[in-house]
Motif scaffolding. Sequence first.
Motif, short mmCIF file in Angstrom:
data_model
loop_
_atom_site.label_atom_id
_atom_site.label_comp_id
_atom_site.label_asym_id
_atom_site.label_seq_id
_atom_site.Cartn_x
_atom_site.Cartn_y
_atom_site.Cartn_z
N TYR A 194 -12.03 34.28 -21.38
CA TYR A 194 -11.31 33.64 -22.48
C TYR A 194 -11.99 33.83 -23.83
N THR A 208 -2.46 32.56 -33.83
CA THR A 208 -2.24 32.67 -32.38
C THR A 208 -0.91 33.37 -32.10
N GLN A 235 -6.31 25.64 -31.76
CA GLN A 235 -6.08 26.80 -32.64
C GLN A 235 -4.60 26.91 -32.99
N ALA A 280 -10.21 33.95 -27.68
CA ALA A 280 -10.51 32.88 -28.63
C ALA A 280 -11.09 33.46 -29.92
N TYR A 281 -11.99 34.42 -29.79
CA TYR A 281 -12.60 35.04 -30.98
C TYR A 281 -11.58 35.88 -31.75
N PHE A 329 -11.25 25.67 -22.55
CA PHE A 329 -10.74 26.75 -23.38
C PHE A 329 -9.27 26.55 -23.71
N PHE A 352 -9.08 24.28 -26.52
CA PHE A 352 -9.46 24.99 -27.75
C PHE A 352 -8.30 25.85 -28.26
N PHE A 353 -7.60 26.54 -27.33
CA PHE A 353 -6.44 27.35 -27.73
C PHE A 353 -5.33 26.47 -28.32
N ASN A 379 -8.33 35.31 -31.91
CA ASN A 379 -7.49 34.38 -32.67
C ASN A 379 -8.22 33.93 -33.95
N TYR A 380 -9.52 33.71 -33.82
CA TYR A 380 -10.32 33.29 -34.98
C TYR A 380 -10.35 34.39 -36.04
#
Length: 365
Positions: free
Chosen positions: A277, A290, A348, A281-282, A341, A344-345, A284-285
């Motif tokens: 994951y 997203t 985001q 995640a990175y 995670f 976290f998503f 998306n950052y």
Amino acid sequence: MTYLLLWIVTFIAFTPIDAAEFKIKPKDIRITINQQATFNLTLDEDIKVPVNVSFDIPHPDLLKIEPKYLIYQKKSQVMIKVFGINPGSLVVSANVTPANQTIFTQAFVRVTIEKSDTLYHISNIVGWIYFLAWSISFYPQIYSNYKRKSVVGLNFDFVSLNIVGFLMYGLFNCGLYWIPEIEEEYFNRNPKGLNPVQLNDIFFSLHAFAATAFTIAQCFIYETGDQRVSTTARIIHGIFTTIILVSVILSIINYLTWLDFLYYCSYVKLAITLIKYVPQAYYNYQRKSTVGWSIGNIFLDFTGGMLSMLQMILNAYNYDDWWSIIGDPTKFGLGFFSVSFDIFFLIQHYALYRHNEEKVIDIKG
């Protein structure tokens, strides 16, 4: 000469004279506290000298057996009663003395004592729901790719790691479930255990592999932007490939068993689950968006992970077996890691980048 005679006498005394065998059926019993159940202890042939049979109960505070002692000589079957006292699980084995006339390696029964039969059925329902949630979770991303005619936003490192992980998981499940020699090796190491792979594990792993392969096929058809599998991911794949190839070679030359090879496959799957994951995640950052990363997939994955942990907690309470979580935290830890995670998503998607539109510029992987 004296030592030779002593060895011969010992060999005769402890070598089975007849092929008589003690067996217990059924092999698994599930009861609630204060409930009674039965199993049958069978001697399949007559023997020359009577033998005494007793039962080894590792945790006598959990279970009571009647009768505790028996004498056998003729071919017969006796019904044994078991009474649940406290929640837990244990293996009850028959001990036979003298042991030189009979075989009794299969004379054991696995007994599970639960607090509530209702909790048992609730746990099963929870298990099927999270199984379905995880199985369906691949399709929102597939549909999103099809609708947008683009895979921009879906990180290629994540997808590449995912398919390798499910390939390793499928190899482990299929090998242990369908190859008799590997299953036999497992039971040689765990003579009183159960095969940990069930049919739904086979279905999930093969289905997950096929769904991920279909997603990868979409990556060759639809718009990809400037995405590619990163150098870091390529190095990780190289490490995993080396581990698997070395394991295969060592298994071919019989340095490792094929069961050990499957265990190495499962370790690779475990490692991938821990890291897969991170690239998404990175990514998306980097994009501050997203878009292209299906939130439906996250909701279903979150549901599956939460229910998986809930089932473990229900079972730990019902069987008073909290050590199944504390002593072997891998499954619970992986579920918790995945859910973290997913949260976290969701942050985001709904908080950090919720105003970003499709026009976001793609970032190289």
